[in-house]
Design a protein around this motif. Sequence first.
Motif, PDB file in Angstrom:
ATOM      1  N   ARG A   1      80.053  12.682 -18.944  1.00 11.98           N
ATOM      2  CA  ARG A   1      80.794  12.710 -20.391  1.00 11.98           C
ATOM      3  C   ARG A   1      82.238  13.290 -20.151  1.00 11.98           C
ATOM      4  NH1 ARG A   1      75.605  14.564 -21.990  1.00 11.98           N
ATOM      5  NH2 ARG A   1      76.158  16.801 -21.735  1.00 11.98           N
ATOM      6  N   GLU A   2      82.385  14.027 -19.313  1.00  4.81           N
ATOM      7  CA  GLU A   2      83.771  14.637 -18.951  1.00  4.81           C
ATOM      8  C   GLU A   2      84.782  13.734 -18.646  1.00  4.81           C
ATOM      9  OE1 GLU A   2      85.022  17.490 -20.089  1.00  4.81           O
ATOM     10  OE2 GLU A   2      83.099  18.346 -20.904  1.00  4.81           O
ATOM     11  N   PHE A   3      84.099  12.697 -17.500  1.00  5.24           N
ATOM     12  CA  PHE A   3      85.029  11.541 -17.113  1.00  5.24           C
ATOM     13  C   PHE A   3      85.295  10.688 -18.133  1.00  5.24           C
ATOM     14  CE2 PHE A   3      84.074  13.626 -13.013  1.00  5.24           C
ATOM     15  CZ  PHE A   3      84.786  12.752 -12.044  1.00  5.24           C
ATOM     16  N   THR A   4      84.238  10.376 -19.121  1.00  5.90           N
ATOM     17  CA  THR A   4      84.336   9.471 -20.261  1.00  5.90           C
ATOM     18  C   THR A   4      85.616  10.032 -20.955  1.00  5.90           C
ATOM     19  OG1 THR A   4      82.138   8.845 -20.200  1.00  5.90           O
ATOM     20  CG2 THR A   4      83.473   8.412 -22.107  1.00  5.90           C
ATOM     21  N   ARG A   5      85.637  11.353 -21.358  1.00  2.00           N
ATOM     22  CA  ARG A   5      86.708  11.739 -22.173  1.00  2.00           C
ATOM     23  C   ARG A   5      87.804  11.447 -21.707  1.00  2.00           C
ATOM     24  NH1 ARG A   5      86.436  17.858 -22.161  1.00  2.00           N
ATOM     25  NH2 ARG A   5      88.014  17.579 -23.596  1.00  2.00           N
TER      26      ARG A   5
END
Length: 194
Positions: free
Chosen positions: A173-177
């Motif tokens: 999720r953090e990488f997607t952000r």
Amino acid sequence: MPPRTRHTATELAPAGASTLPDLIADDLCVLIAGINPGLSSAAGGRHFGNPGNRLWPALFRAGFTPRLLDAGEAPELLALGIGITSIVSRPTVRAAELTRAEFVAGGAALRGRVLARRPRWLALLGVTGYRAAFAAPGAQVGLQPESIGATRIWVLPNPSGLNAHYPPAALAREFTRLREATGLPDRSAGTRPA
């Protein structure tokens, strides 16, 4: 015969004196900066080469790559506008072995590489490393108010298997952000298992 992913103590011993070359080019979209190479990565000559490192699955799950790459396929990232470097070049078993002076010198050297190569984004892996190298004690994961020239800075969680604070789904999720902030398309759409 498949490549080995674990190294013996004899193979790891000289790795502490080696360095990994940057995987870098001018005008990348994202330059990923780890804290420093692990001994097994240095021994194998591959960034994020430890089989417990979760960088490769996080990049795929976030849509940065069209398929799950492994450390040996890292050069394919350049064609996707992504590079890899480190804050500190000295390999260690754990980042805690690095000195404050190494972080400060590494941060200054990384600034120089960023100014010379002009990536649009610098993604630092690990808030602790960012805080130490860039004198930003209050920094949190995410977009940073500072920049280096025109390069924007984003701090991601450390993808090391030792970082239990971010399980794989939270890490993705953090990488997607970050990927969404960069404007890059979801390259893994339709290729991830349901």
